[in-house]
Write a protein that holds these residues in place. Structure first.
Motif, PDB file in Angstrom:
ATOM      1  N   ASP A 152      51.375  56.933  58.182  1.00 19.83           N
ATOM      2  CA  ASP A 152      51.065  55.530  57.908  1.00 19.83           C
ATOM      3  C   ASP A 152      50.484  54.802  59.122  1.00 19.83           C
ATOM      4  O   ASP A 152      50.525  53.582  59.215  1.00 19.83           O
ATOM      5  CB  ASP A 152      52.319  54.799  57.423  1.00 19.83           C
ATOM      6  N   THR A 153      49.924  55.561  60.053  1.00 15.03           N
ATOM      7  CA  THR A 153      49.389  54.946  61.271  1.00 15.03           C
ATOM      8  C   THR A 153      48.243  53.981  60.986  1.00 15.03           C
ATOM      9  O   THR A 153      47.496  54.154  60.027  1.00 15.03           O
ATOM     10  CB  THR A 153      48.903  56.043  62.247  1.00 15.03           C
ATOM     11  N   ASP A 207      43.334  62.244  61.546  1.00 17.99           N
ATOM     12  CA  ASP A 207      44.077  62.678  60.355  1.00 17.99           C
ATOM     13  C   ASP A 207      43.154  62.780  59.150  1.00 17.99           C
ATOM     14  O   ASP A 207      43.232  63.730  58.359  1.00 17.99           O
ATOM     15  CB  ASP A 207      45.216  61.687  60.052  1.00 17.99           C
ATOM     16  N   TYR A 208      42.290  61.793  59.000  1.00 16.87           N
ATOM     17  CA  TYR A 208      41.340  61.807  57.886  1.00 16.87           C
ATOM     18  C   TYR A 208      40.447  63.041  57.962  1.00 16.87           C
ATOM     19  O   TYR A 208      40.207  63.721  56.958  1.00 16.87           O
ATOM     20  CB  TYR A 208      40.494  60.533  57.925  1.00 16.87           C
ATOM     21  N   ALA A 209      39.946  63.341  59.178  1.00 15.36           N
ATOM     22  CA  ALA A 209      39.083  64.507  59.363  1.00 15.36           C
ATOM     23  C   ALA A 209      39.828  65.799  59.057  1.00 15.36           C
ATOM     24  O   ALA A 209      39.280  66.717  58.435  1.00 15.36           O
ATOM     25  CB  ALA A 209      38.537  64.533  60.790  1.00 15.36           C
ATOM     26  N   GLN A 210      41.079  65.894  59.486  1.00 15.14           N
ATOM     27  CA  GLN A 210      41.856  67.117  59.269  1.00 15.14           C
ATOM     28  C   GLN A 210      42.115  67.367  57.784  1.00 15.14           C
ATOM     29  O   GLN A 210      42.079  68.514  57.329  1.00 15.14           O
ATOM     30  CB  GLN A 210      43.181  67.041  60.041  1.00 15.14           C
ATOM     31  N   LYS A 215      44.666  66.390  48.205  1.00 18.37           N
ATOM     32  CA  LYS A 215      44.089  65.783  49.415  1.00 18.37           C
ATOM     33  C   LYS A 215      43.363  64.482  49.099  1.00 18.37           C
ATOM     34  O   LYS A 215      43.283  63.588  49.946  1.00 18.37           O
ATOM     35  CB  LYS A 215      43.170  66.771  50.126  1.00 18.37           C
ATOM     36  N   ASP A 216      42.837  64.339  47.883  1.00 19.48           N
ATOM     37  CA  ASP A 216      42.143  63.100  47.512  1.00 19.48           C
ATOM     38  C   ASP A 216      43.091  61.910  47.516  1.00 19.48           C
ATOM     39  O   ASP A 216      42.673  60.771  47.771  1.00 19.48           O
ATOM     40  CB  ASP A 216      41.498  63.242  46.132  1.00 19.48           C
ATOM     41  N   GLN A 221      46.083  57.252  51.573  1.00 18.53           N
ATOM     42  CA  GLN A 221      46.821  57.635  52.781  1.00 18.53           C
ATOM     43  C   GLN A 221      48.246  58.086  52.432  1.00 18.53           C
ATOM     44  O   GLN A 221      49.202  57.768  53.145  1.00 18.53           O
ATOM     45  CB  GLN A 221      46.847  56.478  53.788  1.00 18.53           C
ATOM     46  N   LYS A 222      48.352  58.842  51.355  1.00 18.39           N
ATOM     47  CA  LYS A 222      49.642  59.412  50.955  1.00 18.39           C
ATOM     48  C   LYS A 222      49.549  60.926  51.017  1.00 18.39           C
ATOM     49  O   LYS A 222      48.627  61.517  50.442  1.00 18.39           O
ATOM     50  CB  LYS A 222      50.010  58.970  49.539  1.00 18.39           C
TER      51      LYS A 222
END
Length: 271
Positions: free
Chosen positions: A144-145, A154-157, A195-196, A202-203
């Motif tokens: 939740d950053t 995180d998004y890229a990973q 992943k979507d 962001q969950k």
């Protein structure tokens, strides 16, 4: 109105057609510029290279290229109209102004293309080191950053299904990640059920809840470093800018040549 020879007359109509295409290209460049400026992809923060200790900033470069496309696209729309009128009316003044402004824009666009090409070399030299450094000094490792770099990584990973820049072991030195001693990787390095759901809301729901403490090649992405995907992502985006700019430049060169030929022929009739 001067009666041009067959060859020059053909150039007149070709110039008119090319300038009509300029309206389309100008609109495309204008639209692409708007898209590049308003794009708020979370991964874009990963391109803010050396904000504190370097003049090189990929995000700034991409935004600058977008502004060039916006201004250039708008100018091409205007100049295309000027070129059409000058070609059909065989007006030396209009054609002269057209050629002059076209050359100015041509120089600016060539400079933008050169800068964009230099960027591709800078990626390998500076971006990777920047990302690895920020894992060590900035990365928080929380789902939740709100911290920009952590959110972008995180998004890229999740998006690329990878872990770390060159290795998942880079997270061992993440000084701002207050994880317990037995946690090896962040949750975004793990396989997610959907992943979507993370990319949208962001969950993160893990396929294996033991993944952060016991990562394997099956329940996580520890065998897939992110660098190649991030590098390819950025180069693809800048390639779009270079490709459109190069196409416009090629047409502009042809237009300048044709315009000079028509002006030269008109001067013969005036002498």
């Amino acid at each position: 109105m001067a009666d041009l020879g067959c060859g020059k007359s053909c150039m007149k109509y070709i110039l008119f057609v090319i300038n009509f295409l300029f309206f389309i290209l100008g609109a495309a460049a204008f639209g692409l510029g708007i898209w590049a400026l308003v794009d708020k992809n979370k991964m874009n923060v990963l391109t803010k290279v050396g904000a504190d200790d370097s003049d090189f900033n990929v995000t700034g470069l991409l935004e600058s290229a977008a502004i060039v496309l916006l201004v250039g696209g708008g100018a091409i729309l205007l100049i295309g109209f000027l070129g059409c009128c000058g070609a059909m009316k065989q007006n030396k003044c209009l054609l002269g102004l057209y050629a002059f402004f076209l050359i100015i824009i041509l120089i600016v666009e060539l400079a933008a293309i050169i800068i964009a090409a230099v960027f591709q070399g800078k990626v390998q030299d500076e971006l990777k080191d920047f990302l690895k450094k920020n894992i060590n000094t900035t990365y928080e490792g929380k789902i939740d950053t709100k911290e920009e770099f952590s959110l972008g990584l995180d998004y890229a990973q999740v998006y690329f299904q990878c872990c770390g820049i060159d290795s998942y072991k880079e997270f061992e030195g993440a000084t701002k990640w207050n994880h317990s001693a037995n946690v090896i990787i962040p949750k975004t390095c793990c396989k997610l059920k959907d992943k979507d759901e993370y990319l949208k809301d962001q969950k993160a729901v893990l396929e294996d809840e033991n993944c952060p403490t016991s990562p394997t090649g099956t329940n996580s992405n520890i065998n897939e470093p992110c660098w190649d995907s991030i590098e390819s992502y950025l180069k693809d985006r800048i390639a779009i800018v270079i490709g459109i700019a190069a196409g416009i430049v090629a047409l502009e060169v042809v237009c300048v040549i044709f315009t000079c030929c028509i002006i030269s022929e008109l001067r013969k009739y005036d002498s």
